[in-house]
Design a protein around this motif. Structure first.
Motif, mmCIF file in Angstrom:
data_model
loop_
_atom_site.group_PDB
_atom_site.id
_atom_site.type_symbol
_atom_site.label_atom_id
_atom_site.label_comp_id
_atom_site.label_asym_id
_atom_site.label_seq_id
_atom_site.Cartn_x
_atom_site.Cartn_y
_atom_site.Cartn_z
ATOM 1 N N GLY A 32 0.838 -1.107 -0.396
ATOM 2 C CA GLY A 32 0.361 0.355 0.173
ATOM 3 C C GLY A 32 0.747 1.804 -0.240
ATOM 4 N N ASN A 33 2.274 0.906 0.489
ATOM 5 C CA ASN A 33 3.191 2.828 0.697
ATOM 6 C C ASN A 33 3.410 2.777 -0.411
ATOM 7 O OD1 ASN A 33 1.576 2.402 3.318
ATOM 8 N ND2 ASN A 33 2.062 4.383 3.695
ATOM 9 N N VAL A 34 4.272 3.643 -1.075
ATOM 10 C CA VAL A 34 5.149 3.715 -2.286
ATOM 11 C C VAL A 34 5.697 5.853 -1.370
ATOM 12 C CG1 VAL A 34 4.145 3.078 -3.550
ATOM 13 C CG2 VAL A 34 3.499 5.414 -3.770
ATOM 14 N N ASP A 35 6.776 6.016 -1.735
ATOM 15 C CA ASP A 35 7.151 7.234 -1.655
ATOM 16 C C ASP A 35 8.597 7.706 -2.658
ATOM 17 O OD1 ASP A 35 9.520 5.675 -0.975
ATOM 18 O OD2 ASP A 35 9.183 5.226 1.077
ATOM 19 N N PRO A 36 8.002 8.201 -3.288
ATOM 20 C CA PRO A 36 9.248 8.830 -4.821
ATOM 21 C C PRO A 36 9.003 9.732 -4.131
ATOM 22 C CG PRO A 36 6.624 8.740 -5.264
ATOM 23 C CD PRO A 36 6.825 8.059 -4.326
ATOM 24 N N GLU A 37 10.340 10.387 -5.062
ATOM 25 C CA GLU A 37 10.650 11.716 -4.433
ATOM 26 C C GLU A 37 10.637 12.316 -5.909
ATOM 27 O OE1 GLU A 37 15.120 11.310 -2.622
ATOM 28 O OE2 GLU A 37 14.810 9.708 -2.207
ATOM 29 N N ILE A 38 10.562 14.199 -4.873
ATOM 30 C CA ILE A 38 10.306 14.901 -6.272
ATOM 31 C C ILE A 38 11.214 16.284 -5.726
ATOM 32 C CG2 ILE A 38 8.349 16.110 -7.552
ATOM 33 C CD1 ILE A 38 6.417 14.354 -5.743
ATOM 34 N N TYR A 39 11.624 16.977 -6.678
ATOM 35 C CA TYR A 39 12.124 17.612 -6.822
ATOM 36 C C TYR A 39 11.812 19.237 -8.172
ATOM 37 C CZ TYR A 39 15.120 14.687 -4.597
ATOM 38 O OH TYR A 39 15.946 13.121 -3.763
ATOM 39 N N ALA A 40 11.350 19.817 -7.547
ATOM 40 C CA ALA A 40 10.973 20.710 -8.524
ATOM 41 C C ALA A 40 12.509 21.087 -8.955
ATOM 42 C CB ALA A 40 10.272 22.023 -7.456
ATOM 43 N N ARG A 41 12.901 21.899 -9.690
ATOM 44 C CA ARG A 41 14.172 22.485 -10.323
ATOM 45 C C ARG A 41 14.087 23.534 -11.480
ATOM 46 N NH1 ARG A 41 17.359 16.768 -12.041
ATOM 47 N NH2 ARG A 41 16.790 17.323 -14.328
ATOM 48 N N PRO A 42 14.720 24.176 -11.874
ATOM 49 C CA PRO A 42 14.947 25.310 -12.503
ATOM 50 C C PRO A 42 15.325 24.948 -13.811
ATOM 51 C CG PRO A 42 17.537 24.903 -11.721
ATOM 52 C CD PRO A 42 16.206 23.990 -11.117
ATOM 53 N N PHE A 43 14.732 25.624 -15.218
ATOM 54 C CA PHE A 43 14.773 25.717 -16.068
ATOM 55 C C PHE A 43 13.175 24.480 -16.934
ATOM 56 C CE2 PHE A 43 19.179 25.016 -15.630
ATOM 57 C CZ PHE A 43 19.689 26.669 -15.097
ATOM 58 N N GLY A 44 11.715 25.151 -15.638
ATOM 59 C CA GLY A 44 11.269 24.178 -15.673
ATOM 60 C C GLY A 44 10.704 23.264 -15.864
ATOM 61 N N GLU A 45 11.226 22.317 -14.919
ATOM 62 C CA GLU A 45 11.458 21.099 -14.725
ATOM 63 C C GLU A 45 10.972 20.552 -13.494
ATOM 64 O OE1 GLU A 45 15.149 19.427 -17.743
ATOM 65 O OE2 GLU A 45 15.481 19.213 -15.817
ATOM 66 N N VAL A 46 10.790 19.630 -13.339
ATOM 67 C CA VAL A 46 10.026 18.872 -11.965
ATOM 68 C C VAL A 46 11.044 16.991 -12.016
ATOM 69 C CG1 VAL A 46 8.505 17.838 -10.234
ATOM 70 C CG2 VAL A 46 7.983 19.597 -10.951
ATOM 71 N N TYR A 47 11.933 16.950 -11.485
ATOM 72 C CA TYR A 47 12.950 15.606 -11.514
ATOM 73 C C TYR A 47 11.438 14.923 -10.344
ATOM 74 C CZ TYR A 47 16.158 12.007 -10.920
ATOM 75 O OH TYR A 47 17.264 11.385 -10.868
ATOM 76 N N ALA A 48 11.626 13.712 -10.649
ATOM 77 C CA ALA A 48 10.924 11.993 -9.790
ATOM 78 C C ALA A 48 11.839 11.122 -10.127
ATOM 79 C CB ALA A 48 9.365 12.673 -9.627
ATOM 80 N N CYS A 49 12.254 10.726 -8.636
ATOM 81 C CA CYS A 49 12.908 9.604 -8.725
ATOM 82 C C CYS A 49 12.432 8.544 -7.619
ATOM 83 C CB CYS A 49 14.318 9.373 -8.434
ATOM 84 S SG CYS A 49 14.642 10.327 -6.909
ATOM 85 N N GLY A 50 12.078 6.485 -8.087
ATOM 86 C CA GLY A 50 11.642 5.706 -7.242
ATOM 87 C C GLY A 50 12.577 5.086 -6.868
ATOM 88 N N GLU A 51 12.498 3.506 -6.385
ATOM 89 C CA GLU A 51 13.314 2.146 -5.412
ATOM 90 C C GLU A 51 14.685 2.180 -6.848
ATOM 91 O OE1 GLU A 51 11.240 -0.327 -5.568
ATOM 92 O OE2 GLU A 51 10.286 -1.156 -6.308
ATOM 93 N N PRO A 52 15.198 1.701 -5.858
ATOM 94 C CA PRO A 52 16.359 1.432 -6.874
ATOM 95 C C PRO A 52 16.209 -0.356 -6.914
ATOM 96 C CG PRO A 52 16.876 0.919 -4.841
ATOM 97 C CD PRO A 52 15.396 1.766 -4.374
ATOM 98 N N ASP A 53 16.901 -0.651 -8.075
ATOM 99 C CA ASP A 53 16.324 -2.595 -8.624
ATOM 100 C C ASP A 53 17.629 -3.094 -8.359
ATOM 101 O OD1 ASP A 53 17.196 -3.117 -11.582
ATOM 102 O OD2 ASP A 53 16.001 -0.996 -11.552
ATOM 103 N N THR A 54 18.193 -4.086 -8.076
ATOM 104 C CA THR A 54 19.198 -4.843 -8.535
ATOM 105 C C THR A 54 19.127 -5.987 -9.876
ATOM 106 O OG1 THR A 54 18.886 -6.012 -6.975
ATOM 107 C CG2 THR A 54 20.684 -4.431 -6.293
#
Length: 462
Positions: free
Chosen positions: A328-350
Motif C-alpha cells: 500500500g505505501n510508496v515514497d517517490p522523491e520529487i524535486y522541482a528544478r530550474p528551467f521548467g522541470e520537475v524531477y522524480a525518482c523511485g526505488e532502486p533495483d538490482t
C-alpha cells in the motif's frame, strides 16, 4: 637549503562524471598548478555527465552525508555559483525541503488523474533515443505486493532534522486535501528560502565544470573507454584505452587502441564502473529510475509517503493484465528544478547488471510509468504535465560484506594510483568537496580543507 624544483606531473583522470570533472577543475585552480609542468587528461567512455551525474536530482543539503565532507562541498557549491554565474548557468538556488504523508482513498479520482497524465505523456519527447524498454510483457507475479525500497537519501541524521510544520502555502502543486502530515527539513523553519537545502541542475552543472576545466588546459577525451591501468608496486606507468570516437560508433573490435605513457598519477573517478578497474575498491552500481516532467512549480524538494488503496493498479499495468507492484505505501522523491522541470525518482533495483558503458544502460519504462502514476495521485499539476524523460542510471556505492560504506577518497596502496568514488546519491552534493580535496592530495601531498581520514582507501587495503 634551496626550494625543491617542481616536478613534472602527467595526471590522468578516468571518468567524466561530477567527481572527475571537479577534480580536473580544482587541479587547474590550485596555487601550485603550472601548465608548463602539469599535464591533465580526462578520459570519458561515453560523454560528460552520461551516467548518474546527468540523471540525478541535483539536491544539495547540509544534512547530507558523510559529515566530514558535506560542509566543505556545500560551501564550495555556493562559491562556484557566485564566481561563474551558477544561478543562470546551472540553476543553483535554495529550495524548501520537507517530508509529507498522504492518504489516497478514491480510486476513481486516481484514475482520472493518471488518465490525464497518460494523454499528455504520449506526446512526450525522450531525452535519450537509445533508452530501451524492459519487461514489456508478463504478470510479474514474483514481484506482486513487494515492499517499496527507498533510495538512501534520508538517513537517521536527516530524519532528526525534521520539524513539525503545516503544508506551506507555496507548495501548491501537492493536493493538500490528501496530506495528513508535513515536516520541514532543516533547522530554520521560517520559510522555504531559509532551509539548509539547495539544488543545481546536475547535467548543466557537470558539463559547465568540465568546460571550465577544459578552458584551463585539461585535455578532455570523449569516447575513451579505459581498459587497463599499468603499474608496478611503486608507481603507475601507463593507461590504455579504446578510442570509440565521440559518436561512439566504433565497436570494441574497431576501436583504436591508445596508450598514454609516462603517467605519474591516475585518478579513478569512474562511478559504478570504478570496481571494474579497481576490483579491491568494492565499488558497484545500483540501478535507479527517474522521470522528468515539463512543469514550472515552486522550488521544493519533497520526500513523500503515499498510502494507496488496496484496489489501486496503475493504468499502464492494468492494461497489460498485470497486478500492482507494491504493497500500500510508496515514497517517490520529487524535486522541482530550474528551467521548467520537475524531477522524480523511485526505488532502486538490482535486476539488471551494470553494462560496459553508460550508453548501454537499460531503462524499464514500466518502472518510470509507475512513478508517473504514483505522483499523479497526489499532484494534479504533475498528473497533467508532459513527461519529457524516462531514464535510469547506476548509483555508485561502496559495498563490503553486504554493508554500504562511505565513499573512498585518496591514494590506493600503489603510489600514484588514486580513487574517488562510491558517493551513492550524494555525488552532485559532494562533487566540489571531493575535487578540491583530490587536488590538494595530488599537488600538496595532503588534504587540508577537510579531515577525510575516514574515507582513505588504505583503511580497506585498496
Amino acid at each position: 637549503m634551496g626550494t625543491p624544483t617542481p616536478q613534472k606531473r602527467n595526471i590522468v583522470i578516468v571518468g567524466g562524471g561530477i567527481i572527475g570533472c571537479t577534480t580536473a577543475y580544482f587541479l587547474t585552480r590550485h596555487p601550485k598548478f603550472d601548465p608548463s609542468l602539469h599535464r591533465i587528461t580526462l578520459l570519458e567512455a561515453t560523454a560528460i555527465a552520461s551516467g548518474a551525474s546527468g540523471k540525478a536530482g541535483g539536491l544539495l543539503a547540509l544534512w547530507a552525508h558523510p559529515a566530514c565532507l558535506v560542509p566543505l562541498s556545500y560551501r564550495l557549491h555556493r562559491e562556484l555559483a557566485a564566481e561563474h554565474g551558477g544561478a543562470e548557468r546551472w540553476g543553483y538556488r535554495q529550495v524548501g525541503c520537507g517530508d509529507l504523508g498522504a492518504v489516497v482513498t478514491d480510486p476513481a479520482s486516481i484514475k482520472s488523474k493518471v488518465a490525464a497524465a497518460a494523454v499528455t505523456s504520449t506526446a512526450a519527447v525522450a531525452t535519450d533515443g537509445k533508452l530501451e524498454q524492459k519487461q514489456q510483457n508478463g504478470d510479474h507475479d514474483e514481484d506482486d505486493d513487494k515492499a517499496w525500497e527507498k533510495l538512501p537519501k534520508q538517513d537517521a541524521k536527516a530524519s532528526d532534522l525534521l520539524q513539525d510544520s503545516p503544508l506551506p502555502a507555496e507548495l501548491d502543486w501537492i493536493d493538500g486535501s490528501l496530506v495528513r502530515w508535513y515536516k520541514q527539513m532543516g533547522e530554520d523553519g521560517s520559510g522555504y528560502g531559509s532551509t539548509e537545502t539547495s539544488q543545481v541542475h546536475p547535467f548543466h552543472f557537470t558539463t559547465a565544470i568540465a568546460a571550465l576545466a577544459r578552458e584551463k588546459g585539461v585535455d578532455v577525451r570523449i569516447g575513451a573507454k579505459v581498459t587497463r591501468i599499468n603499474h608496478s608496486k611503486t608507481a603507475v606507468t601507463s593507461v590504455e584505452y579504446e578510442d570509440r570516437g565521440e559518436d561512439l560508433s566504433s565497436s570494441s573490435s574497431e576501436a583504436k587502441h591508445v596508450v598514454i605513457d609516462d603517467v605519474t598519477d591516475v585518478v579513478v573517478t569512474a562511478g559504478p564502473w570504478t570496481g571494474r578497474l579497481l576490483p579491491r575498491s568494492k565499488i558497484e552500481g545500483l540501478r535507479a529510475h527517474s522521470v522528468v516532467f515539463e512543469a514550472d512549480v515552486s522550488p521544493f524538494a519533497v520526500f513523500t509517503n503515499i498510502q494507496l488503496p488496496t484496489s489501486y493498479v496503475p493504468e499502464h499495468r492494468a492494461s497489460k493484465g498485470q497486478k500492482r507492484k507494491h504493497r500500500g505505501n510508496v515514497d517517490p522523491e520529487i524535486y522541482a528544478r530550474p528551467f521548467g522541470e520537475v524531477y522524480a525518482c523511485g526505488e532502486p533495483d538490482t535486476t539488471t547488471p551494470l553494462p560496459e558503458t553508460a550508453d548501454l544502460v537499460q531503462c524499464d519504462t514500466d518502472q518510470c510509468d509507475d512513478l508517473v502514476a504514483y505522483i499523479g495521485t497526489v499532484s494534479p499539476q504533475l498528473a497533467a504535465a508532459p513527461v519529457k524523460a524516462r531514464q535510469s542510471c547506476y548509483l555508485p556505492r561502496h559495498m563490503r560484506f553486504g554493508k554500504e560504506y562511505d565513499p573512498l577518497i585518496g591514494q590506493t596502496g600503489v603510489p600514484g594510483l588514486w580513487v574517488a568514488a562510491g558517493h551513492t546519491c550524494w555525488g552532485i552534493q559532494n562533487g566540489p568537496g571531493t575535487g578540491c580535496l583530490m587536488a590538494e592530495m595530488l599537488l600538496d601531498g595532503r588534504a587540508s580543507s577537510a579531515d577525510v581520514e575516514r574515507l582513505e582507501p588504505g583503511r580497506f587495503r585498496v
